[in-house]
Design an enzyme around this catalytic site. Structure first.
Site, PDB file in Angstrom:
ATOM      1  N   HIS A 100       0.899  -1.163   0.000  1.00 53.98           N
ATOM      2  CA  HIS A 100       0.000   0.000   0.000  1.00 53.98           C
ATOM      3  C   HIS A 100       0.939   1.214   0.000  1.00 53.98           C
ATOM      4  O   HIS A 100       2.016   1.168   0.602  1.00 53.98           O
ATOM      5  CB  HIS A 100      -0.815   0.123   1.284  1.00 53.98           C
ATOM      6  CG  HIS A 100      -1.754  -0.996   1.599  1.00 53.98           C
ATOM      7  ND1 HIS A 100      -1.371  -2.103   2.284  1.00 53.98           N
ATOM      8  CD2 HIS A 100      -3.079  -1.135   1.354  1.00 53.98           C
ATOM      9  CE1 HIS A 100      -2.420  -2.908   2.443  1.00 53.98           C
ATOM     10  NE2 HIS A 100      -3.475  -2.339   1.884  1.00 53.98           N
ATOM     11  N   ASP A 103       2.254   1.971   3.383  1.00 55.29           N
ATOM     12  CA  ASP A 103       3.221   1.047   4.004  1.00 55.29           C
ATOM     13  C   ASP A 103       4.633   1.514   3.727  1.00 55.29           C
ATOM     14  O   ASP A 103       5.509   1.425   4.582  1.00 55.29           O
ATOM     15  CB  ASP A 103       3.155  -0.372   3.403  1.00 55.29           C
ATOM     16  CG  ASP A 103       1.783  -0.965   3.388  1.00 55.29           C
ATOM     17  OD1 ASP A 103       1.008  -0.655   4.308  1.00 55.29           O
ATOM     18  OD2 ASP A 103       1.493  -1.742   2.461  1.00 55.29           O
ATOM     19  N   GLU A 267      -8.834 -13.873  -1.431  1.00 51.07           N
ATOM     20  CA  GLU A 267      -8.052 -14.126  -0.195  1.00 51.07           C
ATOM     21  C   GLU A 267      -8.747 -15.189   0.662  1.00 51.07           C
ATOM     22  O   GLU A 267      -9.950 -15.113   0.914  1.00 51.07           O
ATOM     23  CB  GLU A 267      -7.900 -12.814   0.587  1.00 51.07           C
ATOM     24  CG  GLU A 267      -7.181 -13.019   1.915  1.00 51.07           C
ATOM     25  CD  GLU A 267      -6.695 -11.707   2.527  1.00 51.07           C
ATOM     26  OE1 GLU A 267      -6.373 -10.759   1.769  1.00 51.07           O
ATOM     27  OE2 GLU A 267      -6.641 -11.634   3.768  1.00 51.07           O
ATOM     28  N   ASP A 295      -4.525 -13.766  -2.482  1.00 52.49           N
ATOM     29  CA  ASP A 295      -3.876 -13.393  -1.232  1.00 52.49           C
ATOM     30  C   ASP A 295      -3.918 -14.642  -0.372  1.00 52.49           C
ATOM     31  O   ASP A 295      -4.985 -15.079   0.085  1.00 52.49           O
ATOM     32  CB  ASP A 295      -4.607 -12.225  -0.546  1.00 52.49           C
ATOM     33  CG  ASP A 295      -4.008 -10.878  -0.931  1.00 52.49           C
ATOM     34  OD1 ASP A 295      -3.181 -10.849  -1.866  1.00 52.49           O
ATOM     35  OD2 ASP A 295      -4.372  -9.858  -0.311  1.00 52.49           O
ATOM     36  N   ASP A 338      -0.584 -12.472   2.088  1.00 55.36           N
ATOM     37  CA  ASP A 338      -1.200 -11.443   2.925  1.00 55.36           C
ATOM     38  C   ASP A 338      -1.386 -12.092   4.295  1.00 55.36           C
ATOM     39  O   ASP A 338      -2.495 -12.438   4.697  1.00 55.36           O
ATOM     40  CB  ASP A 338      -2.525 -10.991   2.324  1.00 55.36           C
ATOM     41  CG  ASP A 338      -3.077  -9.766   3.027  1.00 55.36           C
ATOM     42  OD1 ASP A 338      -2.482  -9.364   4.048  1.00 55.36           O
ATOM     43  OD2 ASP A 338      -4.092  -9.215   2.571  1.00 55.36           O
TER      44      ASP A 338
END
Ligand code: XUL
Ligand code: CO
Length: 436
Positions: A100, A103, A267, A295, A338
């Site tokens: 991101h 981040d 995910e 993810d 993730d």
């Protein structure tokens, strides 16, 4: 300067190795279904959990021991963290990473300053990518941490916040493009609601659709050809997230003319929070041509929230890889971890154990799934199960050659349907176990 001095490059040593810092199954150059494992699995390390995770939870303070951190969110710290990240990813041997915007770089005191800081960090990310050959799987924008996004971003009741989010995504797509990112992800963040009494759902979803069209227009205008991906999640942080599951996302995509623009990033823990299995979400997206990336993580059967644990269950990764291999891989998507180490696993070396385990578990699932596909026993059972559709009335129905009246005539003449065969579920479950 080394941040992980006790770790050298993680090598493949094979299943008999007892070295916890070696791969037992992930052998980057080994061929599986005509592709090297590296090309097929496209592993990615996520910046947020791995380099920004502190171990904080709703009941306790940070626990992570990260000797390189100076306790600030400064630009200098962000630049230093790039060195940490690339040393880690290079030693691990993962080909990709993702982030991101927030981040990798802190916010400044204005959007202009924030963008300048991001550019500075991105220049260093680019240099490290070039030095190591590590590539960007995807970028995304964090439009959920800052208090301005308390009501969401693209679905906020505050038009200024929509505009801020648009500016932020514009910049994040530009930086993703600059770094050669192969995809760009939209996870809904706070796009959802806590209470319908104060929510104009129709208006919010219309705004989300125009946001997506504007994002696409901008990507086109700068020559970004990476794949856009929606990441479904049913709840957390809002009680109802608009991108609830693959079906809700696909409905949104199709009702808003975004069919050629967006695929899905599925995910595991989000699938289970939605009451589905990961295999269901993968199959549902893949069969419609919308499975773009995954993810990889897992939840905990006894905890009802998004625990984002590293995947260690071979049965799960076998199921994932059966779907992924059937569609010929995920590229330009990949398998992004993730996932975060538990707050009790606070030492830097735990980050290695976690990723090695996740990569080995997927490599093992891939080898098992490849063998199941290659030997064709499962496929044969499924083919036989549907054989009534291959000729006679079944083939005519599938070809659209008959209507209800024809089917009535057919059945009146025949009197009763042919008997069905056994579903053989237990036999199939035993068969899968033979390969595991
Ligand atoms: C949140 C989540 C995000 C997305 C990227 O549950 O999975 O980290 O993957 O925004
Ligand atoms: Co995610």
């Amino acid at each position: 300067m080394s941040y992980f001095p006790e770790v050298s490059k993680i090598e493949f040593e094979g299943p008999d190795s007892r070295n916890p810092l070696a791969y037992k199954y992930y052998n980057a150059s080994e061929t599986l279904c005509g592709k090297s494992m590296e090309e097929l699995l496209r592993f990615s390390v996520c910046y947020w959990h791995t380099f920004r995770g502190t171990g904080v939870d709703p009941f306790g303070a940070p626990t992570m021991d990260r000797p390189w951190e100076d306790g600030t969110d400064s630009v200098d710290m962000a630049l230093k963290r790039v060195d940490v990240a690339f040393e880690f990813i290079e030693k691990l041997g993962a080909p990709f990473y993702c982030w991101h915007d927030r981040d990798v770089a802190p916010e400044g005191s204005s959007l202009k300053e924030t963008n300048e800081i991001l550019d500075r960090v991105a220049a260093k990310l680019k240099a490290e990518q070039e030095r190591t050959g590590i590539k960007l799987l995807w970028g995304t924008a964090n439009m959920f941490s800052n208090p301005r996004f308390m009501h969401g971003a693209a679905t906020s009741c505050n038009a200024d916040v929509f505009a801020y989010g648009a500016a932020q995504v514009k910049k994040a797509i530009e930086v993703t493009h600059e770094l050669g990112g192969e995809n760009y992800v939209f996870w809904g963040g706070r796009e959802g609601y806590h209470n319908l009494f104060n929510t104009d759902m129709k208006r919010e979803l219309d705004h989300l659709a125009s946001f997506m069209h504007m994002a696409h227009e901008h990507a086109k205008s700068i020559g970004f050809t990476g794949q856009f991906l929606f990441e479904p999640k049913p709840k957390e942080p809002t009680k109802h997230q608009y991108d609830f599951d693959a079906a809700a996302c696909l409905n949104f995509i199709r009702s808003n003319g975004l069919e050629d623009v967006v695929k899905l990033n599925i995910e595991t823990n989000h699938a289970t929070l939605a009451g589905h299995t990961m295999m269901h979400e993968l199959e549902y997206s893949s069969m419609q041509g919308y499975l773009g990336s995954i993810d990889a993580n897992t939840g905990d059967l006894l905890l009802g929230w998004d625990t984002d644990q590293f995947p260690t269950d071979i049965y799960l990764t076998t199921q994932c890889m059966l779907v992924i291999l059937k569609q010929g891989g995920l590229a330009p998507g990949g398998i992004n971890f993730d996932a975060k180490v538990r707050r009790e696993s606070f030492e830097p070396i735990d980050l290695f154990y976690a990723h090695i385990g996740g990569m080995d578990t997927f490599a093992r699932g891939a080898k098992i799934a490849a063998k199941i596909i290659e030997e064709g026993r499962l496929a044969e059972i499924v083919t036989n199960r549907y054989s009534s559709w291959d000729s006679g009335i079944g083939a005519k129905i599938e070809a659209g050659e008959v209507n209800f009246a024809d089917l009535e005539t057919y059945m009146l003449k025949k009197g009763e349907a042919d008997p069905s065969g056994s579903g053989r579920q237990e036999l199939i479950e035993n068969l899968i176990n033979e390969y595991i």
